[in-house]
Design a protein around this motif. Structure first.
Motif, short mmCIF file in Angstrom:
data_model
loop_
_atom_site.label_atom_id
_atom_site.label_comp_id
_atom_site.label_asym_id
_atom_site.label_seq_id
_atom_site.Cartn_x
_atom_site.Cartn_y
_atom_site.Cartn_z
N ASP A 60 0.83 -1.22 0.00
CA ASP A 60 0.00 0.00 0.00
C ASP A 60 0.85 1.26 0.00
O ASP A 60 0.52 2.25 -0.66
CB ASP A 60 -1.04 0.00 1.12
N TYR A 64 0.83 3.96 -3.03
CA TYR A 64 0.63 5.39 -2.75
C TYR A 64 1.69 6.23 -3.48
O TYR A 64 1.37 7.22 -4.14
CB TYR A 64 0.69 5.64 -1.25
N TRP A 76 7.42 8.80 0.14
CA TRP A 76 6.64 8.18 1.21
C TRP A 76 7.34 6.90 1.63
O TRP A 76 7.75 6.09 0.80
CB TRP A 76 5.21 7.88 0.76
N ARG A 80 0.27 2.66 4.83
CA ARG A 80 -0.75 3.71 4.78
C ARG A 80 -1.80 3.60 5.88
O ARG A 80 -2.90 4.10 5.74
CB ARG A 80 -1.42 3.71 3.41
N ARG A 81 -1.47 2.98 7.00
CA ARG A 81 -2.42 2.90 8.12
C ARG A 81 -2.82 4.31 8.54
O ARG A 81 -1.98 5.19 8.70
CB ARG A 81 -1.82 2.17 9.31
N ASN A 82 -4.12 4.49 8.76
CA ASN A 82 -4.62 5.76 9.29
C ASN A 82 -4.44 5.73 10.80
O ASN A 82 -5.08 4.96 11.50
CB ASN A 82 -6.10 5.93 8.92
N ASN A 83 -3.54 6.59 11.29
CA ASN A 83 -3.25 6.65 12.72
C ASN A 83 -4.14 7.65 13.45
O ASN A 83 -3.97 7.88 14.63
CB ASN A 83 -1.78 7.04 12.95
N GLY A 84 -5.07 8.24 12.74
CA GLY A 84 -5.95 9.25 13.32
C GLY A 84 -5.46 10.65 12.99
O GLY A 84 -4.27 10.89 12.80
N GLU A 86 -4.33 13.68 11.04
CA GLU A 86 -3.64 13.82 9.76
C GLU A 86 -2.44 12.88 9.65
O GLU A 86 -1.60 13.04 8.76
CB GLU A 86 -3.16 15.27 9.60
N CYS A 87 -2.34 11.92 10.54
CA CYS A 87 -1.15 11.05 10.61
C CYS A 87 -1.42 9.70 9.97
O CYS A 87 -2.39 9.02 10.31
CB CYS A 87 -0.74 10.85 12.06
N TYR A 88 -0.52 9.32 9.06
CA TYR A 88 -0.65 8.05 8.36
C TYR A 88 0.65 7.27 8.43
O TYR A 88 1.73 7.84 8.36
CB TYR A 88 -1.00 8.27 6.88
N CYS A 112 2.88 10.60 13.83
CA CYS A 112 3.12 11.43 12.64
C CYS A 112 4.57 11.35 12.15
O CYS A 112 4.87 11.83 11.06
CB CYS A 112 2.77 12.90 12.94
#
Length: 160
Positions: A60, A64, A76, A80-84, A86-88, A112
């Motif tokens: 992923d 990206y 990058w 691409r885990r969404n850490n909550g 704006e942090c990925y 982040c």
């Protein structure tokens, strides 16, 4: 098929910005296949080792970069885990269990940060898959290919 030979694992593209590591591993695989039976070293390796290759550890993150920078040059690094917020992303190279979170040098607890190690050791499915496969195949050696810094890394944290 397991023939009882010593096993070795290779993986590449742990960091999304290192597609050359995937190309290098694919070339190594091609070399073994194309030279089997005609080159003594390639033939020996194939005949005397169980060789397992994972050319893309971080699909992923790689995708990206490919979509964001289709002509190359994407920086990058993480998945691409969404850490909550704006942090990925988790830096998969820092998500393994050995001395996970030992200190904040070389990896970060900040979701982040580029070197965010994740919420826990092996929190990421990619790291879990490599760990589980290595256990299943009982590797004697595992080589994790990188290409960004041009280094050869040896355990534990020795640079040459």
């Amino acid at each position: 098929m397991n023939e009882g030979e010593p096993a070795v694992g290779f993986d590449a593209l742990v960091h999304a910005r290192e597609p050359q590591s995937m190309a290098t591993q694919m070339y190594f695989m091609w070399y073994l296949l194309e030279n089997y039976g005609t080159d003594a070293e390639a033939t020996y390796l194939v005949n005397n080792r169980e060789i397992y290759c994972v050319p893309c550890f971080n699909p992923d993150g790689y995708e990206y970069n490919r979509q964001t920078y289709p002509n190359g040059g994407g920086y990058w690094r993480k998945n691409r885990r969404n850490n909550g917020g704006e942090c990925y992303g988790i830096d998969l190279n820092r998500n393994f269990g050995y001395m996970w979170g030992y200190d904040n040098i070389g990896s970060s607890p900040d979701p982040c940060a580029e070197t965010y190690r994740g919420a826990s050791a092996f929190s990421e499915p990619e790291a879990q898959a490599i760990r589980d496969f290595a256990i299943l195949k009982n590797y004697g050696t595992h080589f994790n290919m990188h290409s960004f810094g041009g280094y050869i890394l040896y355990p534990w944290d020795i640079l040459i």
